[in-house]
Design a protein around this motif. Structure first.
Motif, PDB file in Angstrom:
ATOM      1  N   LYS A   5      -6.248  -0.022  -6.352  1.00 17.80           N
ATOM      2  CA  LYS A   5      -5.410   0.339  -5.266  1.00 17.80           C
ATOM      3  C   LYS A   5      -3.867   0.414  -5.669  1.00 17.80           C
ATOM      4  O   LYS A   5      -3.477   0.047  -6.735  1.00 17.80           O
ATOM      5  CB  LYS A   5      -5.552  -0.913  -4.139  1.00 17.80           C
ATOM      6  N   GLN A   6      -3.235   1.187  -5.100  1.00 18.30           N
ATOM      7  CA  GLN A   6      -1.616   1.164  -5.170  1.00 18.30           C
ATOM      8  C   GLN A   6      -0.900   0.103  -4.638  1.00 18.30           C
ATOM      9  O   GLN A   6      -1.133  -0.161  -3.395  1.00 18.30           O
ATOM     10  CB  GLN A   6      -1.051   2.609  -4.836  1.00 18.30           C
ATOM     11  N   LEU A   7       0.147  -0.435  -5.250  1.00 18.86           N
ATOM     12  CA  LEU A   7       0.963  -1.285  -4.891  1.00 18.86           C
ATOM     13  C   LEU A   7       1.949  -0.928  -4.134  1.00 18.86           C
ATOM     14  O   LEU A   7       2.907  -0.437  -4.948  1.00 18.86           O
ATOM     15  CB  LEU A   7       1.192  -2.473  -5.924  1.00 18.86           C
ATOM     16  N   ILE A   8       2.534  -1.157  -2.960  1.00 16.57           N
ATOM     17  CA  ILE A   8       3.694  -0.674  -2.279  1.00 16.57           C
ATOM     18  C   ILE A   8       4.807  -1.917  -2.219  1.00 16.57           C
ATOM     19  O   ILE A   8       4.249  -2.981  -1.576  1.00 16.57           O
ATOM     20  CB  ILE A   8       3.292  -0.069  -1.259  1.00 16.57           C
ATOM     21  N   ALA A   9       5.829  -1.863  -2.475  1.00 15.39           N
ATOM     22  CA  ALA A   9       6.617  -3.041  -2.409  1.00 15.39           C
ATOM     23  C   ALA A   9       7.479  -2.420  -1.045  1.00 15.39           C
ATOM     24  O   ALA A   9       8.035  -1.317  -0.956  1.00 15.39           O
ATOM     25  CB  ALA A   9       7.726  -3.161  -3.460  1.00 15.39           C
ATOM     26  N   VAL A  10       7.573  -3.467  -0.373  1.00 11.85           N
ATOM     27  CA  VAL A  10       8.350  -3.445   1.068  1.00 11.85           C
ATOM     28  C   VAL A  10       9.585  -4.332   1.063  1.00 11.85           C
ATOM     29  O   VAL A  10       9.708  -5.478   0.808  1.00 11.85           O
ATOM     30  CB  VAL A  10       7.590  -3.507   2.319  1.00 11.85           C
ATOM     31  N   VAL A  32       0.333  -4.110  -0.280  1.00  8.55           N
ATOM     32  CA  VAL A  32       1.702  -4.416   0.041  1.00  8.55           C
ATOM     33  C   VAL A  32       2.319  -5.524  -0.683  1.00  8.55           C
ATOM     34  O   VAL A  32       1.881  -6.783  -0.453  1.00  8.55           O
ATOM     35  CB  VAL A  32       1.850  -4.188   1.465  1.00  8.55           C
ATOM     36  N   PHE A  33       3.489  -5.541  -1.284  1.00  7.49           N
ATOM     37  CA  PHE A  33       4.172  -6.791  -1.750  1.00  7.49           C
ATOM     38  C   PHE A  33       5.475  -6.662  -0.903  1.00  7.49           C
ATOM     39  O   PHE A  33       6.345  -5.847  -1.032  1.00  7.49           O
ATOM     40  CB  PHE A  33       4.605  -6.861  -3.218  1.00  7.49           C
ATOM     41  N   ALA A  34       6.001  -7.832  -0.104  1.00  2.81           N
ATOM     42  CA  ALA A  34       6.907  -7.990   0.455  1.00  2.81           C
ATOM     43  C   ALA A  34       8.203  -8.599  -0.259  1.00  2.81           C
ATOM     44  O   ALA A  34       7.831  -9.667  -0.862  1.00  2.81           O
ATOM     45  CB  ALA A  34       6.951  -8.639   1.801  1.00  2.81           C
ATOM     46  N   PRO A  42       7.021  -6.557  -8.796  1.00  4.49           N
ATOM     47  CA  PRO A  42       6.021  -6.257  -9.766  1.00  4.49           C
ATOM     48  C   PRO A  42       5.982  -4.985 -10.768  1.00  4.49           C
ATOM     49  O   PRO A  42       6.298  -4.178 -10.177  1.00  4.49           O
ATOM     50  CB  PRO A  42       4.586  -6.500  -8.979  1.00  4.49           C
ATOM     51  N   ALA A  43       5.542  -5.512 -11.856  1.00  7.78           N
ATOM     52  CA  ALA A  43       5.717  -4.167 -12.849  1.00  7.78           C
ATOM     53  C   ALA A  43       4.484  -3.016 -12.506  1.00  7.78           C
ATOM     54  O   ALA A  43       4.951  -1.830 -12.914  1.00  7.78           O
ATOM     55  CB  ALA A  43       5.157  -4.488 -14.284  1.00  7.78           C
ATOM     56  N   GLU A  44       3.556  -3.384 -11.817  1.00  4.08           N
ATOM     57  CA  GLU A  44       2.418  -2.277 -11.238  1.00  4.08           C
ATOM     58  C   GLU A  44       3.005  -1.598  -9.989  1.00  4.08           C
ATOM     59  O   GLU A  44       2.270  -0.728  -9.369  1.00  4.08           O
ATOM     60  CB  GLU A  44       1.323  -2.966 -11.044  1.00  4.08           C
ATOM     61  N   ARG A  66      14.561   4.135 -10.396  1.00  2.00           N
ATOM     62  CA  ARG A  66      13.497   3.476 -11.052  1.00  2.00           C
ATOM     63  C   ARG A  66      12.040   3.578 -10.470  1.00  2.00           C
ATOM     64  O   ARG A  66      11.362   3.521 -11.127  1.00  2.00           O
ATOM     65  CB  ARG A  66      13.815   1.776 -10.620  1.00  2.00           C
ATOM     66  N   LEU A  67      11.965   3.924  -8.984  1.00  2.00           N
ATOM     67  CA  LEU A  67      10.506   4.123  -8.663  1.00  2.00           C
ATOM     68  C   LEU A  67      10.944   5.218  -7.497  1.00  2.00           C
ATOM     69  O   LEU A  67      12.068   5.293  -6.883  1.00  2.00           O
ATOM     70  CB  LEU A  67       9.814   2.896  -8.063  1.00  2.00           C
TER      71      LEU A  67
END
Length: 397
Positions: A5-10, A32-34, A42-44, A66-67
Motif C-alpha cells: 500500500k501507498q503511505l500518505i502523510a497528512v 495514512v500517517f498523521a 516516514p521514509a516510505e 521533497r515529495l
C-alpha cells in the motif's frame, strides 16, 4: 504495515478535522500517517496532503521539492492557499471532506505522475551517462581512425616523383580518415618501373586493411620478379591478388590497374580489373581510353586477366581515377559524368589544374588541402577520391 500500500502523510493540526481527513483518504491501496509538521515523516511516504494552515509559507518550496504535495483548504480565498499556489504548488482541493472520492483520485494521479517524473529523471541521467560513454568511445575511435589514416598515408609513395624520366604524382582524399583507395609506383631497374592503382570496395577501416595487404604483396612480388616477360607481370599480379582476397574471406573486392613501363621501348604493359573510370591517355593532343576489360579482383575464383600493351609517345599524360571522382561531377547518368571527367582532363596539364576544376564542381573539395592528409575540418566526402597522373618521358630525375 502492508508494504504493497501507498503511505500518505497528512499534515494538519490535531483534531477532528485531521482525523476525518485521514479517514477519507484511507482505503484499499493507501495508508495514512498523521502529523502536525513536516519534520518527521516516514521514509516510505509516497505523497503529502497538507492543510494550507499547517505549513508556514516559507516551507512550501522545501516541501514540494521533497515529495509530491497536495494542498487542502476550506476556502479558495485562503491566504495561505494563495501563497502555496504562488510558490508553485498547483495541486490543491477545497473542502476535501465534501469531495473524498475526488481527493483519492487526485492522490493516486499525483503519485502516478511523480513516479513517471522520477522514472524520466532516471532515464535522463542514464541517457546522459550513456551519451558521455558514447562520446568517450567515439573520441577513442576517432583517434584510432586518425592514427590509422596517418599510418596509411605513410605507406603511400613520395609525391611528386620522377622515375627514369617519367613523372608520377597523385591526389589522395579519403572520405573521412581511412581510405579504400591506394596506389604505388616503384623503380625496378633502369629499364622498368611498375605502378598500380586500387579502389577497394567500401571505405573505412576494413577497406584500408586490404590496401595494407596490397602494399605488402606487391612489394614482395616486385622483389621476386626476374625482370623477364614484363607483359606478364601485371596480369599475374591481378590473378595472385584475386586468390589472396578470395582466401581472406572478408567479403572485399577491388578494382585494380597494374602497369609496367618499359623506358627503353616506351611501352606500357598493363592489365586491369573492372577499372572505372577507365584510364585516360592524353598524347599528341588526343584523349583516349585505354583498351581492355577484366573482372573485379577478389570477387570470382580462377579468373584470368588480360595482358595488354600500348606504345607511349615521348610526351604523354596517363590519368587514373577512383570512382569517387564521379560523385563530385554534375550529371544524372554515368555516361554524362564520364564525359565531364574526360573534358576536365583534356583541359588539364597538371594535377593541380584538374583538382582546381573539380573543386569548382564540388564545394567539399575546396575546403582545405586534402592531399596527403585527411582533412578534419571538412564534411565527409561521399566516397574516397584518388587521382594519379603519370607523364613522360622528358623529366629529369
Amino acid at each position: 504495515m502492508d508494504h504493497s500500500k501507498q503511505l500518505i502523510a497528512v499534515i494538519a493540526e490535531p483534531g477532528p478535522e485531521r482525523n476525518a481527513l485521514a479517514e477519507a483518504i484511507t482505503c484499499d491501496g493507501m495508508w495514512v500517517f498523521a502529523a502536525d509538521n513536516i519534520s518527521y515523516l516516514p521514509a516510505e511516504t509516497a505523497l503529502i496532503v497538507a492543510h494550507a494552515h499547517a505549513v508556514p509559507h516559507q516551507h512550501w518550496s522545501q516541501l514540494a521539492g521533497r515529495l509530491p504535495t497536495l494542498v487542502v483548504s476550506d476556502s479558495r480565498q485562503d491566504a495561505d492557499l494563495i501563497k502555496a499556489v504562488d510558490i508553485g504548488l498547483v495541486d490543491y482541493i477545497v473542502h476535501p471532506l465534501r469531495h473524498a472520492e475526488l481527493l483519492r483520485r487526485m492522490i493516486r494521479k499525483a503519485i502516478e505522475l511523480h513516479a513517471l517524473a522520477s522514472e524520466r529523471d532516471r532515464d535522463r541521467a542514464r541517457l546522459a551517462e550513456l551519451n558521455e560513454s558514447l562520446e568517450t568511445h567515439l573520441a577513442l575511435l576517432r583517434m584510432d581512425q586518425q592514427s590509422g589514416g596517418h599510418i596509411q598515408r605513410r605507406l603511400l609513395p613520395a609525391r611528386p616523383k620522377v622515375i627514369n624520366s617519367v613523372y608520377f604524382d597523385y591526389w589522395f582524399a579519403p572520405s573521412l580518415y581511412l581510405s579504400g583507395d591506394f596506389l604505388d609506383y616503384q623503380r625496378y631497374n633502369e629499364r622498368y618501373s611498375a605502378f598500380y592503382f586500387a579502389d577497394v570496395s567500401g571505405h573505412g577501416a576494413s577497406s584500408a586493411f586490404v590496401t595494407v595487404l596490397l602494399k605488402y604483396l606487391c612489394n614482395r612480388w616486385l622483389n621476386e620478379w626476374d625482370g623477364l616477360q614484363p607483359e606478364r607481370l601485371a596480369p599475374d599480379w591481378l590473378a595472385a591478388m584475386n586468390r589472396e582476397l578470395q582466401g581472406t574471406d572478408i567479403g572485399k573486392h577491388a578494382t585494380l590497374f597494374v602497369g609496367v613501363i618499359d623506358h627503353c621501348s616506351h611501352t606500357l604493359h598493363y592489365s586491369l580489373g573492372a577499372q572505372l573510370p577507365m584510364p585516360l591517355l592524353v598524347a599528341d593532343g588526343q584523349l583516349v581510353r585505354l583498351e581492355g576489360e577484366g573482372m573485379p579482383v577478389g570477387l570470382f575464383p580462377d579468373i584470368e586477366y588480360p595482358s595488354l600493351s600500348c606504345a607511349l609517345p615521348a610526351e604523354f599524360r596517363l590519368w587514373l581515377c577512383s570512382d569517387g571522382v564521379l560523385e563530385c561531377l554534375p550529371g544524372k547518368t554515368l555516361d554524362t559524368r564520364l564525359k565531364e571527367l574526360e573534358q576536365l582532363i583534356s583541359e588539364s596539364v597538371t594535377l593541380e589544374q584538374l583538382r582546381d576544376r573539380l573543386a569548382q564542381t564540388n564545394a567539399l573539395l575546396a575546403e582545405g588541402d586534402a592531399i596527403d592528409e585527411a582533412n578534419p575540418d571538412r564534411d565527409a566526402l561521399p566516397d574516397d577520391l584518388t587521382i594519379m597522373m603519370v607523364s613522360g618521358f622528358g623529366h629529369a630525375d
